[in-house]
Enzyme design. Sequence first.
Site, PDB file in Angstrom:
ATOM      1  N   ASN A  66      -3.050   5.446  16.442  1.00 54.94           N
ATOM      2  CA  ASN A  66      -4.219   5.138  15.621  1.00 54.94           C
ATOM      3  C   ASN A  66      -4.566   3.670  15.819  1.00 54.94           C
ATOM      4  O   ASN A  66      -3.791   2.802  15.403  1.00 54.94           O
ATOM      5  CB  ASN A  66      -3.903   5.397  14.142  1.00 54.94           C
ATOM      6  CG  ASN A  66      -3.532   6.850  13.910  1.00 54.94           C
ATOM      7  OD1 ASN A  66      -4.295   7.748  14.238  1.00 54.94           O
ATOM      8  ND2 ASN A  66      -2.342   7.085  13.378  1.00 54.94           N
TER       9      ASN A  66
ATOM     10  N   GLY B  66       6.982  -1.644   6.030  1.00 51.57           N
ATOM     11  CA  GLY B  66       8.375  -2.092   6.039  1.00 51.57           C
ATOM     12  C   GLY B  66       9.322  -1.176   6.785  1.00 51.57           C
ATOM     13  O   GLY B  66       9.008  -0.021   7.062  1.00 51.57           O
ATOM     14  N   GLU B  67      10.480  -1.737   7.121  1.00 52.63           N
ATOM     15  CA  GLU B  67      11.555  -0.979   7.785  1.00 52.63           C
ATOM     16  C   GLU B  67      12.566  -0.602   6.702  1.00 52.63           C
ATOM     17  O   GLU B  67      13.315  -1.450   6.209  1.00 52.63           O
ATOM     18  CB  GLU B  67      12.194  -1.848   8.881  1.00 52.63           C
ATOM     19  CG  GLU B  67      13.555  -1.415   9.359  1.00 52.63           C
ATOM     20  CD  GLU B  67      13.662   0.030   9.809  1.00 52.63           C
ATOM     21  OE1 GLU B  67      13.007   0.407  10.784  1.00 52.63           O
ATOM     22  OE2 GLU B  67      14.428   0.793   9.169  1.00 52.63           O
TER      23      GLU B  67
ATOM     24  N   CYS C 227       6.618  -4.129  15.548  1.00 50.25           N
ATOM     25  CA  CYS C 227       6.146  -3.148  16.541  1.00 50.25           C
ATOM     26  C   CYS C 227       4.676  -3.461  16.833  1.00 50.25           C
ATOM     27  O   CYS C 227       3.877  -3.628  15.902  1.00 50.25           O
ATOM     28  CB  CYS C 227       6.280  -1.735  16.006  1.00 50.25           C
ATOM     29  SG  CYS C 227       7.945  -1.357  15.438  1.00 50.25           S
TER      30      CYS C 227
ATOM     31  N   SER D  52      11.964   6.413  14.968  1.00 53.43           N
ATOM     32  CA  SER D  52      10.747   6.122  15.709  1.00 53.43           C
ATOM     33  C   SER D  52      11.151   5.761  17.142  1.00 53.43           C
ATOM     34  O   SER D  52      11.617   4.659  17.392  1.00 53.43           O
ATOM     35  CB  SER D  52      10.101   4.917  15.013  1.00 53.43           C
ATOM     36  OG  SER D  52       8.739   5.012  15.011  1.00 53.43           O
ATOM     37  N   LEU D  53      10.978   6.688  18.073  1.00 52.95           N
ATOM     38  CA  LEU D  53      11.488   6.495  19.435  1.00 52.95           C
ATOM     39  C   LEU D  53      10.434   5.801  20.317  1.00 52.95           C
ATOM     40  O   LEU D  53      10.662   4.748  20.870  1.00 52.95           O
ATOM     41  CB  LEU D  53      11.885   7.858  20.018  1.00 52.95           C
ATOM     42  CG  LEU D  53      12.522   7.834  21.397  1.00 52.95           C
ATOM     43  CD1 LEU D  53      13.875   7.145  21.362  1.00 52.95           C
ATOM     44  CD2 LEU D  53      12.672   9.251  21.946  1.00 52.95           C
TER      45      LEU D  53
ATOM     46  N   CYS E   8       3.485   8.620   0.901  1.00 50.36           N
ATOM     47  CA  CYS E   8       4.112   7.728   1.873  1.00 50.36           C
ATOM     48  C   CYS E   8       4.325   6.385   1.170  1.00 50.36           C
ATOM     49  O   CYS E   8       3.357   5.728   0.781  1.00 50.36           O
ATOM     50  CB  CYS E   8       3.182   7.579   3.082  1.00 50.36           C
ATOM     51  SG  CYS E   8       3.765   6.415   4.308  1.00 50.36           S
TER      52      CYS E   8
ATOM     53  N   CYS F  13      -0.942   6.537  10.144  1.00 55.62           N
ATOM     54  CA  CYS F  13       0.302   5.956  10.645  1.00 55.62           C
ATOM     55  C   CYS F  13       0.067   4.647  11.370  1.00 55.62           C
ATOM     56  O   CYS F  13      -0.744   4.580  12.294  1.00 55.62           O
ATOM     57  CB  CYS F  13       0.936   6.907  11.653  1.00 55.62           C
ATOM     58  SG  CYS F  13       1.959   8.079  10.866  1.00 55.62           S
TER      59      CYS F  13
ATOM     60  N   GLU G 286       0.832  -1.203   0.000  1.00 54.91           N
ATOM     61  CA  GLU G 286       0.000   0.000   0.000  1.00 54.91           C
ATOM     62  C   GLU G 286       0.868   1.255   0.000  1.00 54.91           C
ATOM     63  O   GLU G 286       1.976   1.260   0.531  1.00 54.91           O
ATOM     64  CB  GLU G 286      -0.902   0.004   1.233  1.00 54.91           C
ATOM     65  CG  GLU G 286      -1.949  -1.098   1.174  1.00 54.91           C
ATOM     66  CD  GLU G 286      -2.828  -1.169   2.423  1.00 54.91           C
ATOM     67  OE1 GLU G 286      -3.980  -1.594   2.291  1.00 54.91           O
ATOM     68  OE2 GLU G 286      -2.367  -0.807   3.521  1.00 54.91           O
TER      69      GLU G 286
ATOM     70  N   CYS H 233       1.620  -1.476  15.259  1.00 54.73           N
ATOM     71  CA  CYS H 233       1.611  -1.292  13.802  1.00 54.73           C
ATOM     72  C   CYS H 233       1.020  -2.503  13.092  1.00 54.73           C
ATOM     73  O   CYS H 233       1.463  -3.641  13.305  1.00 54.73           O
ATOM     74  CB  CYS H 233       3.049  -1.056  13.341  1.00 54.73           C
ATOM     75  SG  CYS H 233       3.239  -1.100  11.556  1.00 54.73           S
TER      76      CYS H 233
ATOM     77  N   CYS I 288       6.655  -6.703   7.335  1.00 51.80           N
ATOM     78  CA  CYS I 288       7.787  -6.167   8.099  1.00 51.80           C
ATOM     79  C   CYS I 288       8.154  -7.157   9.203  1.00 51.80           C
ATOM     80  O   CYS I 288       7.272  -7.737   9.834  1.00 51.80           O
ATOM     81  CB  CYS I 288       7.430  -4.816   8.712  1.00 51.80           C
ATOM     82  SG  CYS I 288       8.809  -4.074   9.603  1.00 51.80           S
TER      83      CYS I 288
ATOM     84  N   SER J 250      12.535   6.954   7.373  1.00 49.26           N
ATOM     85  CA  SER J 250      12.254   6.694   8.783  1.00 49.26           C
ATOM     86  C   SER J 250      12.789   5.318   9.181  1.00 49.26           C
ATOM     87  O   SER J 250      12.753   4.383   8.386  1.00 49.26           O
ATOM     88  CB  SER J 250      10.732   6.738   8.979  1.00 49.26           C
ATOM     89  OG  SER J 250      10.408   6.365  10.279  1.00 49.26           O
TER      90      SER J 250
HETATM   91  S1  SF4 Z   1       6.305   0.641  12.603  1.00 51.98           S
HETATM   92 FE1  SF4 Z   1       7.646   0.358  10.815  1.00 51.98          FE
HETATM   93  S2  SF4 Z   1       9.285  -0.950  11.609  1.00 51.98           S
HETATM   94 FE2  SF4 Z   1       7.608  -1.134  13.103  1.00 51.98          FE
HETATM   95  S3  SF4 Z   1       6.446  -2.952  12.400  1.00 51.98           S
HETATM   96 FE3  SF4 Z   1       5.517  -1.123  11.447  1.00 51.98          FE
HETATM   97  S4  SF4 Z   1       6.471  -0.994   9.432  1.00 51.98           S
HETATM   98 FE4  SF4 Z   1       7.781  -2.336  10.711  1.00 51.98          FE
END
Ligand code: SF4
Length: 359
Positions: free
Chosen positions: A309, A176-177, A133, A231-232, A122, A352, A109, A136, A129, A208
């Site tokens: 969110n 993804g990272e 996290c 991303s802290l 974006c 997000c 997406e 997410c 991923c 990011s």
């Molecule tokens: S926030 Fe980013 S790094 Fe963390 S699981 Fe989601 S996509 Fe992966």
Amino acid sequence: MVDSQKTQLVEVDSEESNLYGFSLAEMEHFFRKLGEKPFRAKQLFQWIYKYGVDDFEEMTDFSKSLRIKLNSTAKLVRPNFCGRQSSTESEERTTQKLLFQLSDGQKIETVYIPDDARRTVCVSTQAGCAVGCTFCATGWMGFKRNLTVGEIVGQLGYVLKKVDPTISNIVFMGMGEPFLNYENVIRAAQIFSSESGMSIAAKHITISTSGIIPRIYQYADDGHSFNLAISLNATTSESRRSVMPITSKYSMEELLKAADYYIRSRRRTHLTLEYVLLAGVNDSDEDARRLKKMVSELGRCKLNVIPYNPIEGPSLKRPSEDRINAFLRKVSTIQSPLTLRRSRGQDIAAACGQLAVQN
Ligand code: SF4
């Protein structure tokens, strides 16, 4: 809604012959191998990325014989657009979530976010991923694979051609990272920012990361001029580990050192710290105090607070408006720029942390 892409674009099985995603140097090499002059590379680069042309027959400054040669040796394959959802949050500025299918059937997406001053895209960098996290939706999908350069670039290519030709900003904050697909992400960002390519100013491109420490050092040393966001999302190792398991591998202390190294490696650029605000996890007055201290110790950084969110699955909660405001008041005395990002597109799960697709 389905676009009818040319059959030529999708019926291809050889990645080697796909020029979509090639850098200028790779195109020069390609033309040399073809026995053609390398200056043809710049023409092709512009046709593909600047003008969004994906049919060799439309490249009018190529001779007929060159077009025949290209058709028999190369293809241009972009991700296949297969649907969109438009947010109804605002009538004037509609956030859109675009769905693409890749050549192996994976789906990704991309989000288009028009704002008063900016039109942002974006982009995704991986299908799924591996970082996991808990706040997410992509993390809950698991990891499928890295995207190729062409698959990353093709997301913007589609938006520029079919949605809005006036894109001003790019954020690598989709699925993804990015730093676990470092080489392809950097190469895609270079095509985005190239004047012969998509001409998005490097200072308007933000990559990011959840905190892949070796890549933060590499990025700093490589001297790229794109922006960096980290991303802290917590002020103690314990609470960060509870929502970002990657903290067990890369500790918070080491992450802050890497952030500091990045900041010192730049003369003027600010680092952005992203802070997803989660009720009962990282939104206390104590968290606000520790966050302020971290930000002021780092110095040149911006703080971006993003109220969570909600997604299906975890028992995490968005703080109340009162708590969000109280938290912001506590951190608002920092010298660094502070923004509150109320993500757009929540009604279509495009905000997000909400991107996820079933394959
Ligand atoms: S926030 Fe980013 S790094 Fe963390 S699981 Fe989601 S996509 Fe992966």
